[in-house]
Design an enzyme around this catalytic site. Structure first.
Site, PDB file in Angstrom:
ATOM      1  N   LYS A 112      45.378  31.154  38.141  1.00 19.54           N
ATOM      2  CA  LYS A 112      44.185  31.870  37.663  1.00 19.54           C
ATOM      3  C   LYS A 112      44.632  32.960  36.717  1.00 19.54           C
ATOM      4  O   LYS A 112      45.687  33.575  36.914  1.00 19.54           O
ATOM      5  CB  LYS A 112      43.440  32.488  38.851  1.00 19.54           C
ATOM      6  CG  LYS A 112      42.310  33.426  38.445  1.00 19.54           C
ATOM      7  CD  LYS A 112      41.522  33.897  39.641  1.00 19.54           C
ATOM      8  CE  LYS A 112      42.036  35.160  40.282  1.00 19.54           C
ATOM      9  NZ  LYS A 112      42.147  36.331  39.410  1.00 19.54           N
ATOM     10  N   GLU A 157      42.958  36.265  34.090  1.00 23.45           N
ATOM     11  CA  GLU A 157      41.779  37.081  33.796  1.00 23.45           C
ATOM     12  C   GLU A 157      41.425  37.029  32.315  1.00 23.45           C
ATOM     13  O   GLU A 157      42.315  36.902  31.464  1.00 23.45           O
ATOM     14  CB  GLU A 157      42.038  38.538  34.209  1.00 23.45           C
ATOM     15  CG  GLU A 157      42.201  38.708  35.706  1.00 23.45           C
ATOM     16  CD  GLU A 157      42.319  40.167  36.127  1.00 23.45           C
ATOM     17  OE1 GLU A 157      42.144  41.068  35.278  1.00 23.45           O
ATOM     18  OE2 GLU A 157      42.587  40.395  37.320  1.00 23.45           O
ATOM     19  N   GLU A 195      33.478  38.012  38.886  1.00 18.11           N
ATOM     20  CA  GLU A 195      33.572  39.148  39.812  1.00 18.11           C
ATOM     21  C   GLU A 195      32.574  40.243  39.445  1.00 18.11           C
ATOM     22  O   GLU A 195      32.480  40.661  38.277  1.00 18.11           O
ATOM     23  CB  GLU A 195      35.004  39.720  39.769  1.00 18.11           C
ATOM     24  CG  GLU A 195      35.176  40.930  40.694  1.00 18.11           C
ATOM     25  CD  GLU A 195      36.634  41.317  40.944  1.00 18.11           C
ATOM     26  OE1 GLU A 195      37.544  40.584  40.477  1.00 18.11           O
ATOM     27  OE2 GLU A 195      36.844  42.350  41.602  1.00 18.11           O
ATOM     28  N   ASP A 225      47.856  33.658  41.228  1.00 21.11           N
ATOM     29  CA  ASP A 225      47.257  34.579  40.258  1.00 21.11           C
ATOM     30  C   ASP A 225      48.318  35.052  39.268  1.00 21.11           C
ATOM     31  O   ASP A 225      49.364  35.574  39.684  1.00 21.11           O
ATOM     32  CB  ASP A 225      46.703  35.776  41.036  1.00 21.11           C
ATOM     33  CG  ASP A 225      45.547  36.441  40.329  1.00 21.11           C
ATOM     34  OD1 ASP A 225      45.090  35.913  39.295  1.00 21.11           O
ATOM     35  OD2 ASP A 225      45.086  37.487  40.827  1.00 21.11           O
ATOM     36  N   ASP A 278      46.818  38.811  42.739  1.00 15.00           N
ATOM     37  CA  ASP A 278      47.708  39.933  42.418  1.00 15.00           C
ATOM     38  C   ASP A 278      47.176  41.218  43.061  1.00 15.00           C
ATOM     39  O   ASP A 278      47.796  42.278  42.960  1.00 15.00           O
ATOM     40  CB  ASP A 278      47.923  40.079  40.909  1.00 15.00           C
ATOM     41  CG  ASP A 278      46.667  40.465  40.169  1.00 15.00           C
ATOM     42  OD1 ASP A 278      45.568  40.406  40.768  1.00 15.00           O
ATOM     43  OD2 ASP A 278      46.761  40.835  38.975  1.00 15.00           O
ATOM     44  N   SER A 279      46.044  41.103  43.778  1.00 12.69           N
ATOM     45  CA  SER A 279      45.583  42.209  44.622  1.00 12.69           C
ATOM     46  C   SER A 279      46.634  42.522  45.687  1.00 12.69           C
ATOM     47  O   SER A 279      46.537  43.545  46.367  1.00 12.69           O
ATOM     48  CB  SER A 279      44.235  41.869  45.277  1.00 12.69           C
ATOM     49  OG  SER A 279      44.268  40.589  45.870  1.00 12.69           O
TER      50      SER A 279
HETATM   51  O1  KIV Z   1      43.902  39.418  42.839  1.00  9.90           O
HETATM   52  C1  KIV Z   1      42.847  39.089  43.387  1.00  9.90           C
HETATM   53  O2  KIV Z   1      42.714  39.065  44.607  1.00  9.90           O
HETATM   54  C2  KIV Z   1      41.744  38.731  42.527  1.00  9.90           C
HETATM   55  C3  KIV Z   1      40.379  38.895  43.093  1.00  9.90           C
HETATM   56  C4  KIV Z   1      39.951  40.300  42.906  1.00  9.90           C
HETATM   57  C5  KIV Z   1      39.455  37.970  42.481  1.00  9.90           C
HETATM   58  O3  KIV Z   1      41.951  38.410  41.400  1.00  9.90           O
END
Ligand code: KIV
Length: 284
Positions: free
Chosen positions: A115, A117, A184, A85, A46-47
């Site tokens: 994934k 968090e 992280e 994500d 989600d980056s």
């Molecule tokens: O969104 C992302 O790229 C991530 C990384 C910071 C691990 O979750």
């Protein structure tokens, strides 16, 4: 081309002390490049909110954003294990909503895993997703979606008090049924300790090694995201600089009439030049 890896390959790699190399990708061409480089795995993070959409953080990113980018990445890397994500708000409300949203990644975008968090605080959602038969990866340490409560994008576990919380989070993630864990921005000592303690693969982003593999954000490592570069990023190329240079040259060429020269033009069919010009004259 290398054979597509799966969960059992990643466990075997951990047992054999082989490192997994993975990057984020958000679009079709980057996914193609990653697959061509035989990347072990890809994260559609989600980056993308910051690296692609220009938001200040990841919080505004929606399920639709994530699904759409996961689809593009899947089209670009059909033979690579892809992790989608889960965006902020897609797994915190109820466990059934978390399972519904996690399933969308697999059904609509054909990702191999998701994934999310959080450790202890999101273990319920993680368990519900894993119990539904979906490969789920935990993400602890610096968790960008909750950078507010963490006091910013700050490294975690730097003292024994906060390191204890990171270890408790790691244990909760494994206990909830995650197939892997991403840590992280913690000290290497802590990440290595957790990698040895857990039976599931433990990957680092900015958490040093040795553990079971390394993740970097592609936009950071190739110089596409220029707003800031975290301390832990090794920059392998400066694509952003090259693009700006190419754009500048193009602007100059257009302004001075150098582009487009004859070689970049289509030509009137041979032998028809006269008729062509006659026709143009009719419209003068
Ligand atoms: O969104 C992302 O790229 C991530 C990384 C910071 C691990 O979750």
């Amino acid at each position: 081309m290398a054979k597509k890896k799966g969960r059992l390959d990643f466990i075997k790699m951990k047992q054999n002390h082989e490192q997994v190399a993975w990057v984020t990708a958000y679009d079709f061409p980057t996914a193609q490049f990653a697959e061509a480089a035989e990347m072990d795995m890809i994260l559609v993070g989600d980056s993308l909110g910051m690296c692609i959409l220009g938001y200040k953080g990841t919080v505004p990113v929606t399920m639709e954003d994530c699904i759409s980018h996961c689809k593009a990445v899947r089209r670009g890397a059909p033979e690579t294990f892809i992790v989608g994500d889960m965006p902020f708000g897609s797994y915190q409300i109820t466990n059934s909503e978390a399972v519904y949203n996690a399933a969308r990644f697999l059904k609509e975008a054909e990702t191999d895993a998701i994934k999310l968090e959080g450790g202890l605080r999101t273990a319920g959602a993680l368990k519900a997703i894993a119990d539904a038969g979906i490969l789920a990866m935990g993400h602890i340490g610096l968790t960008p979606q909750s950078s507010g409560p963490l006091g910013g994008f700050k490294a975690q576990g730097l003292d024994p008090y906060s390191a204890r919380f990171v270890i408790e989070d790691a244990l909760a993630v494994q206990e909830a049924g995650a197939y892997a864990l991403l840590i992280e921005a913690v000290p290497p000592e802590l990440c290595s300790f957790i990698a040895k303690k857990l039976t599931i693969p433990v990957y680092s982003i900015g958490a040093g090694g040795p553990c079971d593999g390394q993740l970097l954000i592609s936009s950071d490592m190739i110089g596409m995201f220029q707003s800031f570069t975290p301390k832990f990023v090794k920059v392998y190329a400066n694509v952003g600089e090259q693009i700006t240079k190419a754009f500048k040259e193009y602007v100059k060429d257009v302004h001075t009439g150098v582009f487009p020269s004859d070689e970049y033009c289509y030509h009137i069919r041979k032998g028809m030049e006269e008729d062509y010009n006659k026709m143009l004259k009719e419209f003068e």
